[in-house]
Design a protein around this motif. Structure first.
Motif, mmCIF file in Angstrom:
data_model
loop_
_atom_site.group_PDB
_atom_site.id
_atom_site.type_symbol
_atom_site.label_atom_id
_atom_site.label_comp_id
_atom_site.label_asym_id
_atom_site.label_seq_id
_atom_site.Cartn_x
_atom_site.Cartn_y
_atom_site.Cartn_z
ATOM 1 N N PRO A 183 0.842 -1.208 0.000
ATOM 2 C CA PRO A 183 0.000 0.000 0.000
ATOM 3 C C PRO A 183 0.874 1.254 0.000
ATOM 4 O O PRO A 183 2.048 1.226 0.377
ATOM 5 N N SER A 184 0.274 2.350 -0.435
ATOM 6 C CA SER A 184 0.995 3.618 -0.431
ATOM 7 C C SER A 184 1.275 4.046 0.999
ATOM 8 O O SER A 184 0.636 3.586 1.952
ATOM 9 N N GLU A 185 2.217 4.962 1.161
ATOM 10 C CA GLU A 185 2.618 5.408 2.501
ATOM 11 C C GLU A 185 1.440 6.014 3.259
ATOM 12 O O GLU A 185 1.319 5.836 4.470
ATOM 13 N N GLN A 186 0.555 6.717 2.552
ATOM 14 C CA GLN A 186 -0.582 7.338 3.232
ATOM 15 C C GLN A 186 -1.621 6.306 3.665
ATOM 16 O O GLN A 186 -2.434 6.572 4.568
ATOM 17 N N ASP A 187 -1.623 5.128 3.033
ATOM 18 C CA ASP A 187 -2.573 4.076 3.419
ATOM 19 C C ASP A 187 -2.037 3.167 4.515
ATOM 20 O O ASP A 187 -2.819 2.490 5.186
ATOM 21 N N VAL A 188 -0.711 3.112 4.679
ATOM 22 C CA VAL A 188 -0.119 2.176 5.627
ATOM 23 C C VAL A 188 -0.649 2.402 7.042
ATOM 24 O O VAL A 188 -1.024 1.459 7.746
ATOM 25 N N GLY A 189 -0.699 3.670 7.472
ATOM 26 C CA GLY A 189 -1.151 3.972 8.827
ATOM 27 C C GLY A 189 -2.591 3.554 9.066
ATOM 28 O O GLY A 189 -2.915 2.989 10.118
ATOM 29 N N TRP A 190 -3.467 3.812 8.088
ATOM 30 C CA TRP A 190 -4.874 3.443 8.234
ATOM 31 C C TRP A 190 -5.049 1.921 8.291
ATOM 32 O O TRP A 190 -5.819 1.397 9.108
ATOM 33 N N ILE A 191 -4.349 1.211 7.413
ATOM 34 C CA ILE A 191 -4.489 -0.248 7.376
ATOM 35 C C ILE A 191 -3.929 -0.864 8.655
ATOM 36 O O ILE A 191 -4.507 -1.807 9.221
ATOM 37 N N ALA A 192 -2.791 -0.347 9.145
ATOM 38 C CA ALA A 192 -2.233 -0.853 10.400
ATOM 39 C C ALA A 192 -3.181 -0.578 11.567
ATOM 40 O O ALA A 192 -3.332 -1.404 12.470
ATOM 41 N N LEU A 193 -3.850 0.579 11.533
ATOM 42 C CA LEU A 193 -4.791 0.919 12.601
ATOM 43 C C LEU A 193 -5.972 -0.037 12.615
ATOM 44 O O LEU A 193 -6.371 -0.531 13.684
ATOM 45 N N ARG A 194 -6.542 -0.312 11.452
ATOM 46 C CA ARG A 194 -7.714 -1.203 11.440
ATOM 47 C C ARG A 194 -7.314 -2.629 11.786
ATOM 48 O O ARG A 194 -8.088 -3.356 12.435
ATOM 49 N N ALA A 195 -6.110 -3.074 11.404
ATOM 50 C CA ALA A 195 -5.651 -4.407 11.796
ATOM 51 C C ALA A 195 -5.494 -4.488 13.314
ATOM 52 O O ALA A 195 -5.864 -5.491 13.938
ATOM 53 N N THR A 196 -4.975 -3.422 13.920
ATOM 54 C CA THR A 196 -4.821 -3.392 15.377
ATOM 55 C C THR A 196 -6.182 -3.440 16.066
ATOM 56 O O THR A 196 -6.382 -4.178 17.041
ATOM 57 N N LEU A 197 -7.145 -2.655 15.570
ATOM 58 C CA LEU A 197 -8.480 -2.635 16.171
ATOM 59 C C LEU A 197 -9.214 -3.963 15.996
ATOM 60 O O LEU A 197 -10.104 -4.294 16.779
ATOM 61 N N ILE A 198 -8.858 -4.720 14.964
ATOM 62 C CA ILE A 198 -9.461 -6.042 14.769
ATOM 63 C C ILE A 198 -8.946 -7.028 15.818
ATOM 64 O O ILE A 198 -9.695 -7.850 16.361
ATOM 65 N N VAL A 199 -7.650 -6.947 16.147
ATOM 66 C CA VAL A 199 -7.037 -7.915 17.053
ATOM 67 C C VAL A 199 -7.346 -7.610 18.517
ATOM 68 O O VAL A 199 -7.505 -8.522 19.337
ATOM 69 N N MET A 200 -7.462 -6.329 18.875
ATOM 70 C CA MET A 200 -7.547 -5.951 20.284
ATOM 71 C C MET A 200 -8.731 -6.553 21.048
ATOM 72 O O MET A 200 -8.553 -7.004 22.192
ATOM 73 N N PRO A 201 -9.966 -6.597 20.497
ATOM 74 C CA PRO A 201 -11.062 -7.208 21.283
ATOM 75 C C PRO A 201 -10.813 -8.672 21.636
ATOM 76 O O PRO A 201 -11.109 -9.098 22.765
ATOM 77 N N ALA A 202 -10.271 -9.448 20.689
ATOM 78 C CA ALA A 202 -9.963 -10.848 20.990
ATOM 79 C C ALA A 202 -8.887 -10.943 22.068
ATOM 80 O O ALA A 202 -8.934 -11.818 22.939
ATOM 81 N N PHE A 203 -7.922 -10.038 22.026
ATOM 82 C CA PHE A 203 -6.879 -10.022 23.060
ATOM 83 C C PHE A 203 -7.488 -9.740 24.429
ATOM 84 O O PHE A 203 -7.145 -10.400 25.423
#
Length: 348
Positions: free
Chosen positions: A178-198
Motif C-alpha cells: 500500500p501507499s505510505e498514506q494508506d499504511v497507517g490506516w491499514i495498520a490501525l484497522r488491523a490493530t483494532l481487529i485484534v484488540m477485542p480478541a486479546f
C-alpha cells in the motif's frame, strides 16, 4: 521449434500444481507427526508449516531451525515482559500492546519479514494474555511455539525434497504494497481487529486463545485497500473454513485413526492449495485461502482437544464457530468504518 520442458523446467500450470502438492504434503505430514508424538498445542505446528510454505517457495536450511526456535523465544519474550504490567497496571499494559501491534503491522505492510511479524504479534497477544492468569501457561505456549517451529521447518524441508522447486522457477507475484498514506490506516484497522480478541483472552485465556489466532489471521488478511472487497473475504473465508472443518470431521468419524486424519487433511489442503496457487481459477485472493486453511486447522485442532477431554464436540464447535463469525463480522464492520474515516480525512 519450441522445445519440450526439461526435468527441471515446468510449465506454469505444472509449477502451480507442484506448489499445491508441496503445501498439502508439508501441512499434513506436520499435523500427523505433531499429533503422533503428542506435541503441546499440536495444531500450532501445521499452522506454522502453512505460513512457511505459503510465504516461501524455497526450503529453509535445516540449520535455520534452531535459529528460528530462538527467534520464537525472543519474540515471545516481549509478551512475557508485558505480563507484570498487565497485572498491576492493566490500562497501561493494554495501551502498550495496542501500540506494539500497530508498529508491527506497519512494519509488515512496509515489506518487513512476514514470519517475524507473525511471531511478534503472537508474542504481544497470546503470550501476554496467557500470562495474566498463569505464568506457567504462558511458558507452556512459548514451549509449544518453539517446538512447533522446529517441527514445521523439518516438515517443510521434507515437502521441498518430495516436490522440489525448479532452480529457474519464477517466484509468485508479491502482493502490491500500500501507499505510505494508506499504511497507517491499514495498520490501525488491523490493530483494532485484534484488540477485542486479546481483551477477551486476558479475561479467560483457556477459552479465547484460539480467538486470538483467528483475529490475527483476520488482521493480516485486512491488508487489502479495498475495504468492502476485503470485508466479504473476511467473512467468506471463515464460513468456508467452518464448512471444510465439518466435512473433515464427519469423514474422520467414519474411521478414527491418525493416518486417516493425515489423509483427509492432505486432501482438503490440496483442494485449497490448488486455488491458492491458481492451479484452479478463482476470484479469491491468496490471503483468503491462507486464512481459510489456517482457520480450518485451528477448528479441527480444537475439536480434537474437545473430544480427548470428553466434551461435547458439536456444541463446542458451534460456540467456537459463532465466536469466529462474530470476530469476522466485527472485522468487516471495522474495515468499512475505518475506510469511511480515511475517505473523509482525505477529502478534507
Amino acid at each position: 521449434m519450441p522445445t519440450e520442458p526439461g526435468p527441471t523446467e515446468l510449465n506454469p500450470m505444472q509449477l502451480r500444481r507442484r506448489r499445491a502438492l508441496r503445501l498439502a504434503w508439508g501441512t499434513a505430514l506436520c499435523l500427523a507427526v505433531s499429533y503422533g508424538i503428542g506435541m503441546p498445542i499440536p495444531f500450532l505446528a501445521p499452522v506454522l508449516a502453512v505460513l512457511l510454505l505459503a510465504m516461501r517457495t524455497q526450503a529453509l536450511p535445516l540449520k535455520a531451525a534452531p535459529a528460528l526456535a530462538l527467534l520464537v523465544m525472543l519474540s515471545c519474550g516481549i509478551g512475557l515482559l508485558l505480563i507484570p504490567l498487565l497485572r498491576h497496571a492493566p490500562l497501561s499494559g493494554v495501551l502498550l500492546v495496542g501500540v506494539g501491534l500497530y508498529c508491527v503491522f506497519r512494519y509488515a505492510l512496509r515489506g518487513g519479514n512476514g514470519l517475524l511479524a507473525n511471531l511478534l504479534v503472537i508474542g504481544l497477544t497470546m503470550i501476554a494474555a496467557a500470562g495474566t492468569s498463569d505464568f506457567t501457561l504462558a511458558l507452556s505456549v512459548v514451549e509449544a511455539l518453539a517446538k512447533g517451529m522446529l517441527l514445521a521447518v523439518l516438515s517443510t524441508a521434507v515437502a521441498h525434497a518430495l516436490f522440489p522447486e525448479p532452480a529457474n522457477a519464477p517466484s509468485p507475484p508479491a502482493p502490491p504494497f500500500p501507499s505510505e498514506q494508506d499504511v497507517g490506516w491499514i495498520a490501525l484497522r488491523a490493530t483494532l481487529i485484534v484488540m477485542p480478541a486479546f481483551l477477551l483472552a486476558v479475561i479467560a485465556p483457556d477459552r479465547f486463545m484460539p480467538l486470538i489466532m483467528k483475529s490475527v489471521s483476520l488482521g493480516q488478511q485486512a491488508g487489502e485497500t479495498r475495504a468492502r472487497h476485503a470485508s466479504r473475504e473476511l467473512i467468506g473465508s471463515t464460513l468456508l473454513a467452518g464448512v471444510l472443518a465439518i466435512l473433515v470431521w464427519s469423514a474422520l468419524s467414519l474411521f478414527v485413526h491418525l493416518w486417516m486424519f493425515f489423509l483427509w487433511v492432505l486432501l482438503f489442503t490440496l483442494w485449497q492449495g490448488r486455488r491458492l496457487y491458481a492451479a484452479v481459477a478463482t476470484r479469491k485472493s491468496p490471503a483468503y485461502w491462507v486464512s481459510c486453511l489456517t482457520t480450518m486447522l485451528i477448528l479441527l485442532g480444537q475439536s480434537v482437544a474437545d473430544s480427548a477431554g470428553g466434551q461435547d464436540v458439536y456444541r463446542a464447535f458451534a460456540i467456537r464457530m459463532a465466536l469466529f463469525l462474530a470476530v469476522s463480522l466485527y472485522a468487516s464492520g471495522m474495515l468499512i468504518w475505518i475506510d469511511g474515516r480515511r475517505s473523509k480525512a482525505q477529502t478534507t
